[in-house]
Scaffold this motif. Structure first.
Motif, short mmCIF file in Angstrom:
data_model
loop_
_atom_site.label_atom_id
_atom_site.label_comp_id
_atom_site.label_asym_id
_atom_site.label_seq_id
_atom_site.Cartn_x
_atom_site.Cartn_y
_atom_site.Cartn_z
N LYS A 1 41.59 -12.84 24.05
CA LYS A 1 40.59 -12.97 23.46
C LYS A 1 39.59 -12.12 23.91
N HIS A 2 39.61 -11.04 25.24
CA HIS A 2 38.54 -10.30 24.82
C HIS A 2 38.61 -8.89 24.16
N GLU A 3 40.15 -8.94 24.11
CA GLU A 3 40.19 -7.46 23.95
C GLU A 3 40.21 -7.51 21.76
N ALA A 4 40.40 -8.91 21.45
CA ALA A 4 40.16 -8.92 19.84
C ALA A 4 38.98 -9.67 19.44
N CYS A 5 37.90 -10.15 20.72
CA CYS A 5 37.34 -10.56 19.87
C CYS A 5 35.27 -9.94 20.35
N LYS A 6 34.15 -9.91 19.51
CA LYS A 6 33.21 -8.83 20.37
C LYS A 6 32.87 -10.05 21.34
N GLU A 7 31.66 -9.25 22.08
CA GLU A 7 31.43 -10.32 22.99
C GLU A 7 30.90 -11.72 23.17
N LYS A 8 29.61 -11.50 21.74
CA LYS A 8 29.83 -13.55 21.16
C LYS A 8 30.56 -14.02 20.00
N TYR A 9 31.49 -14.23 19.76
CA TYR A 9 31.91 -15.29 18.95
C TYR A 9 32.27 -15.49 18.80
N THR A 10 32.71 -16.64 18.31
CA THR A 10 32.88 -18.65 17.91
C THR A 10 34.38 -18.55 17.29
N SER A 11 35.30 -19.79 18.23
CA SER A 11 36.31 -20.10 18.07
C SER A 11 36.88 -21.14 17.78
N ILE A 12 37.66 -21.27 16.52
CA ILE A 12 38.10 -22.18 15.88
C ILE A 12 39.25 -22.62 16.02
N ALA A 13 39.41 -24.25 16.53
CA ALA A 13 40.82 -24.78 15.80
C ALA A 13 41.70 -25.45 15.30
N ILE A 14 42.94 -24.88 15.05
CA ILE A 14 43.04 -25.99 13.91
C ILE A 14 43.85 -26.77 14.31
N ILE A 15 43.40 -28.36 14.51
CA ILE A 15 44.44 -29.48 14.81
C ILE A 15 45.03 -29.87 14.10
N ASP A 16 46.44 -30.16 14.57
CA ASP A 16 47.72 -30.71 14.32
C ASP A 16 47.75 -32.95 14.39
N ASP A 17 47.08 -32.69 15.81
CA ASP A 17 47.39 -34.01 16.12
C ASP A 17 46.32 -34.98 16.68
N PRO A 18 45.86 -35.55 16.97
CA PRO A 18 44.82 -36.36 17.68
C PRO A 18 44.54 -35.90 19.31
N SER A 19 46.15 -35.41 20.16
CA SER A 19 46.05 -34.90 21.19
C SER A 19 45.72 -33.10 21.30
N ASP A 20 45.66 -33.09 20.18
CA ASP A 20 45.08 -31.31 20.74
C ASP A 20 43.96 -31.46 21.21
N TYR A 21 43.15 -32.51 20.88
CA TYR A 21 41.45 -32.12 21.10
C TYR A 21 41.51 -32.34 22.79
N ASP A 22 42.41 -33.10 23.26
CA ASP A 22 42.32 -32.93 25.31
C ASP A 22 42.64 -31.43 25.49
N ALA A 23 43.76 -30.50 24.33
CA ALA A 23 44.38 -29.82 25.20
C ALA A 23 43.48 -28.42 25.32
N PHE A 24 42.91 -28.70 23.82
CA PHE A 24 41.82 -27.38 23.36
C PHE A 24 40.58 -27.84 23.98
N LYS A 25 40.17 -28.68 25.16
CA LYS A 25 38.71 -28.66 25.44
C LYS A 25 38.08 -27.94 26.51
N ASN A 26 39.30 -28.20 27.45
CA ASN A 26 39.35 -26.43 28.32
C ASN A 26 39.36 -25.15 27.76
N PHE A 27 39.61 -24.70 27.19
CA PHE A 27 39.46 -24.05 26.11
C PHE A 27 38.36 -23.31 25.90
#
Length: 97
Positions: free
Chosen positions: A44-70
């Motif tokens: 992410k640091h080499e791919a993005c500007k200093e200020k950027y927005t991340s969008i997660a594509i969710i396949d399963d409701p349990s994905d929310y828990d996995a993403f919440k710490n990122f």
């Protein structure tokens, strides 16, 4: 607005660079899914500007828990990807781009 994705996806009206095909490191928005979360963390640091927005594509409701710490900014269900252009339009407005 520059958009980089860890998935080879499209959004009508937007150019999305698939990260594995070689993108410049100045993305305003980055798209990822549960399968690319660790790849995202590494690049992410080499791919993005200093200020950027991340969008997660969710396949399963349990994905929310996995993403919440990122520090993901927005989510979209894979079943709703046809609405991605609308979400990107909202992101563009909120980022002032």
């Amino acid at each position: 607005m520059k958009i980089t994705s860890f998935e080879d996806i499209e959004a009508k009206g937007y150019d999305i660079c698939f990260i594995h095909s070689g993108c410049e490191g100045d993305a305003d928005v980055i798209l990822l899914d549960i399968n690319s979360i660790f790849d995202y963390e590494e690049k992410k640091h080499e791919a993005c500007k200093e200020k950027y927005t991340s969008i997660a594509i969710i396949d399963d409701p349990s994905d929310y828990d996995a993403f919440k710490n990122f520090g993901i900014n927005a989510w979209i269900k894979r079943d709703d990807l046809e609405k991605l252009p609308e979400l990107l339009g909202e992101v563009k407005t909120r980022m002032g781009l």
